[in-house]
Scaffold this motif. Structure first.
Motif, short mmCIF file in Angstrom:
data_model
loop_
_atom_site.label_atom_id
_atom_site.label_comp_id
_atom_site.label_asym_id
_atom_site.label_seq_id
_atom_site.Cartn_x
_atom_site.Cartn_y
_atom_site.Cartn_z
N CYS A 1 57.01 82.23 39.86
CA CYS A 1 56.49 80.99 40.45
C CYS A 1 55.31 81.27 41.37
CB CYS A 1 57.59 80.27 41.22
SG CYS A 1 58.92 79.71 40.16
N PHE A 2 54.26 80.51 41.19
CA PHE A 2 53.10 80.54 42.07
C PHE A 2 53.10 79.19 42.79
CE2 PHE A 2 52.07 83.47 38.68
CZ PHE A 2 51.48 84.53 39.34
N ARG B 1 47.75 73.39 38.98
CA ARG B 1 48.91 72.65 38.48
C ARG B 1 49.84 73.52 37.63
NH1 ARG B 1 46.47 66.68 37.11
NH2 ARG B 1 45.76 66.29 39.22
N GLU B 2 49.41 74.71 37.33
CA GLU B 2 50.22 75.65 36.55
C GLU B 2 50.99 76.53 37.54
OE1 GLU B 2 50.51 75.67 33.24
OE2 GLU B 2 48.94 74.18 32.89
N LEU B 3 52.26 76.21 37.74
CA LEU B 3 53.05 76.87 38.78
C LEU B 3 54.01 77.94 38.25
CD1 LEU B 3 54.04 73.72 40.86
CD2 LEU B 3 52.02 75.17 41.11
N GLU B 4 54.37 77.88 36.99
CA GLU B 4 55.38 78.77 36.46
C GLU B 4 54.85 79.55 35.26
OE1 GLU B 4 58.61 76.06 35.63
OE2 GLU B 4 59.43 76.39 37.64
N PHE B 5 55.10 80.86 35.29
CA PHE B 5 54.63 81.75 34.24
C PHE B 5 55.72 82.75 33.88
CE2 PHE B 5 50.80 80.18 36.13
CZ PHE B 5 49.87 80.13 35.11
N LEU B 6 55.61 83.30 32.69
CA LEU B 6 56.44 84.42 32.28
C LEU B 6 55.52 85.63 32.17
CD1 LEU B 6 58.59 82.89 29.39
CD2 LEU B 6 59.35 83.46 31.70
#
Length: 110
Positions: free
Chosen positions: A21-22, A31-36
């Motif tokens: 999570c950023f 707006r892009e808060l979650e990454f793998l």
């Protein structure tokens, strides 16, 4: 287990605790808060930072130690606080935080 369509690896299943999570997103992608962070042995040491929200958004990244072995992390207190880290010292790279450098290329491939 949730499943996501990725840009480079097709559909994959993942565990919720694997999501990075950023809290404020990434610069220009707030707006892009979650990454793998997807690591494929055939592509090592590249890390595919795949957006959980937008399947077509994936950044290529490298562990900072592979780029600059003398890199020193310098986080401001606000960032330490937002990540739930101790505010009286810098976190250890590898033991407390993971530092990746996003690889950027010009549109012409250079």
């Amino acid at each position: 287990m949730p499943e996501i369509a990725t840009k480079y690896s097709g559909s994959i299943e993942y565990k919720e605790d694997e999501v990075v999570c950023f809290p404020s997103g990434l610069p220009a992608f707030e707006r892009e808060l979650e990454f793998l962070a997807i690591e494929l042995p055939a592509s090592a040491p590249l890390v595919f930072l795949q957006s959980v929200q937008t399947s077509g958004l994936c950044f290529l990244a490298l562990p900072i130690g592979g780029i600059d072995k003398d890199y020193r992390l310098a986080m401001i207190q606000e960032d330490l606080r937002s990540l739930g880290l101790a505010e009286d010292r810098q976190p250890g790279i590898g033991s407390e935080v993971r530092c990746l450098a996003i690889v950027a290329m010009m549109e012409d491939g250079s």
